[in-house]
Scaffold this motif. Structure first.
Motif, mmCIF file in Angstrom:
data_model
loop_
_atom_site.group_PDB
_atom_site.id
_atom_site.type_symbol
_atom_site.label_atom_id
_atom_site.label_comp_id
_atom_site.label_asym_id
_atom_site.label_seq_id
_atom_site.Cartn_x
_atom_site.Cartn_y
_atom_site.Cartn_z
ATOM 1 N N CYS A 241 46.394 43.583 45.720
ATOM 2 C CA CYS A 241 45.890 42.910 44.516
ATOM 3 C C CYS A 241 45.794 41.403 44.760
ATOM 4 O O CYS A 241 46.748 40.782 45.230
ATOM 5 C CB CYS A 241 46.811 43.182 43.330
ATOM 6 N N LYS A 242 44.673 40.828 44.417
ATOM 7 C CA LYS A 242 44.449 39.408 44.659
ATOM 8 C C LYS A 242 45.132 38.545 43.603
ATOM 9 O O LYS A 242 45.313 38.956 42.462
ATOM 10 C CB LYS A 242 42.948 39.108 44.671
ATOM 11 N N ARG A 243 45.504 37.330 44.023
ATOM 12 C CA ARG A 243 46.141 36.359 43.133
ATOM 13 C C ARG A 243 45.334 35.068 43.101
ATOM 14 O O ARG A 243 44.564 34.782 44.016
ATOM 15 C CB ARG A 243 47.574 36.063 43.596
ATOM 16 N N ASN A 244 45.574 34.265 42.049
ATOM 17 C CA ASN A 244 44.907 32.972 41.959
ATOM 18 C C ASN A 244 45.795 31.873 42.525
ATOM 19 O O ASN A 244 46.864 32.141 43.082
ATOM 20 C CB ASN A 244 44.491 32.675 40.501
ATOM 21 N N MET A 249 48.433 37.250 39.098
ATOM 22 C CA MET A 249 47.526 38.282 39.525
ATOM 23 C C MET A 249 46.182 38.111 38.819
ATOM 24 O O MET A 249 46.132 37.804 37.626
ATOM 25 C CB MET A 249 48.121 39.654 39.198
ATOM 26 N N ILE A 250 45.110 38.299 39.541
ATOM 27 C CA ILE A 250 43.775 38.189 38.961
ATOM 28 C C ILE A 250 43.469 39.508 38.248
ATOM 29 O O ILE A 250 43.405 40.570 38.880
ATOM 30 C CB ILE A 250 42.726 37.900 40.044
ATOM 31 N N THR A 251 43.301 39.427 36.931
ATOM 32 C CA THR A 251 42.988 40.608 36.127
ATOM 33 C C THR A 251 41.883 40.269 35.138
ATOM 34 O O THR A 251 41.646 39.095 34.825
ATOM 35 C CB THR A 251 44.209 41.096 35.331
ATOM 36 N N THR A 257 43.067 44.957 37.958
ATOM 37 C CA THR A 257 43.251 44.056 39.084
ATOM 38 C C THR A 257 42.050 44.175 40.022
ATOM 39 O O THR A 257 41.086 44.893 39.735
ATOM 40 C CB THR A 257 44.538 44.393 39.858
ATOM 41 N N SER A 258 42.130 43.514 41.165
ATOM 42 C CA SER A 258 41.051 43.578 42.151
ATOM 43 C C SER A 258 41.026 44.920 42.882
ATOM 44 O O SER A 258 40.075 45.207 43.610
ATOM 45 C CB SER A 258 41.206 42.447 43.168
ATOM 46 N N VAL A 259 42.069 45.739 42.702
ATOM 47 C CA VAL A 259 42.139 47.053 43.343
ATOM 48 C C VAL A 259 41.809 48.115 42.304
ATOM 49 O O VAL A 259 42.475 48.214 41.266
ATOM 50 C CB VAL A 259 43.540 47.308 43.940
ATOM 51 N N ARG A 260 40.800 48.902 42.573
ATOM 52 C CA ARG A 260 40.372 49.938 41.631
ATOM 53 C C ARG A 260 41.517 50.911 41.342
ATOM 54 O O ARG A 260 42.163 51.422 42.256
ATOM 55 C CB ARG A 260 39.173 50.702 42.197
ATOM 56 N N GLY A 261 41.755 51.126 40.061
ATOM 57 C CA GLY A 261 42.802 52.055 39.653
ATOM 58 C C GLY A 261 44.153 51.422 39.430
ATOM 59 O O GLY A 261 45.081 52.088 38.959
#
Length: 300
Positions: A241-244, A249-251, A257-261
């Motif tokens: 999961c990506k962060r800023n 966490m980027i949501t 999140t950046s990860v599907r599911g």
């Protein structure tokens, strides 16, 4: 065993997410290791109809409400690992039990590290707190101390000025205030003390005075501290999961999140402001995001 959604974390975000998913008739499992960050807190404020509730009472009431929905399963165990498995996820508990879920909501919260000051641990949660929105009212107009070794010192001091103008800002020997910030605080009549704090004098957790390294003391009736926060569990980073730039966490608006599911809610997604009502609302949004995505997949 396969679930529509697995929720990791039984705080207000995870509990409210479970409630919304249960009412949406989604097969949901909630994992709670009973190690909340606010365990030391005696009462919580700012939640309409629950103002002044203790965190333990809040969790008990929430758990009781969840029992009305047969699609919700609550497990008092800790998840050891999460990995992607086809279109879903494989979760393994510390006991070795494995299960599968189509979606995951991460609501594991944060852990906090306090400044290494003698006596602080005895006062924390009784007369020294970390959130003025939660506890500022009870300490209004009292002589207070702000203990901060972080860049949040100035921002917190500005906030606390609204509750009490009898405030001393202590940086415990750390250079976290610029000269301009120090001048701005002193212009408002606030004291700034940069030398290390030697000890906090208290009676049964009730702060009485702050003693500094040079032996001087100043009497205080309470205060606030800015702890250093970090993720409770590394699942988000392991899953990618990506962060800023603030490490949040980027949501999107529904916790995706950046990860599907994978969805995130509460302090797991963003560290501030940290309140029951905000975390619960984030849990609700993430649950709605999960349900809408599952619905779209059904008709795909």
């Amino acid at each position: 065993m396969e679930f529509d959604c697995a929720i990791i974390g039984g705080g207000p975000a995870g509990l409210n997410a479970a409630l919304v998913l249960g009412r949406a008739r989604r097969k949901t499992i909630l994992f709670d290791n009973h190690k909340p960050r606010n365990a030391i807190t005696r009462v919580s404020h700012g939640f309409l109809t629950r103002d002044g509730v203790s965190p333990s009472q809040f969790r008990e009431l929430a758990a009781e409400e969840l029992t009305q929905y047969p699609s919700i399963q609550k497990e008092e165990r800790e998840i050891d690992s999460i990995s992607q498995d086809g279109a879903g996820f494989r979760l393994v508990s510390l006991s070795g039990r494995a299960l599968y879920a189509r979606k995951i909501i991460l609501a594991t919260g944060l852990i906090e590290s306090l400044p290494k000051i003698d006596g602080l641990a005895n006062c924390y949660g009784t007369s020294i707190f970390n959130c003025p929105y939660c506890d500022g009212w009870e300490l209004r107009d009292k002589p207070l101390v702000l203990l901060s070794e972080t860049s949040q010192a100035y921002r917190m001091a500005m906030l606390l000025y609204n509750w009490s103008q009898d405030l001393i800002v202590c940086t415990n020997g750390q250079d976290v205030l610029t000269l301009k910030q120090q001048a701005a605080l002193r212009e408002k009549g606030l004291l700034v003390e940069s030398q290390p704090v030697d000890f906090l004098l208290a009676d049964k957790g009730r702060l009485a005075a702050v003693r500094f390294a040079d032996g001087s003391m100043i009497r205080r009736n309470g205060g606030f501290v800015t702890p250093v926060l970090s993720q409770n569990r590394p699942f988000a980073d392991i899953l990618g999961c990506k962060r800023n730039e603030n490490n949040d966490m980027i949501t999107d608006a529904f916790g995706r999140t950046s990860v599907r599911g994978v969805y995130a809610a509460g302090d797991t997604a963003t560290a501030a402001p940290s309140q029951l009502i905000i975390a619960a609302a984030a849990g609700s949004r993430a649950a709605i995001g999960v349900n809408e995505d599952l619905s779209e997949e059904t008709f795909a």
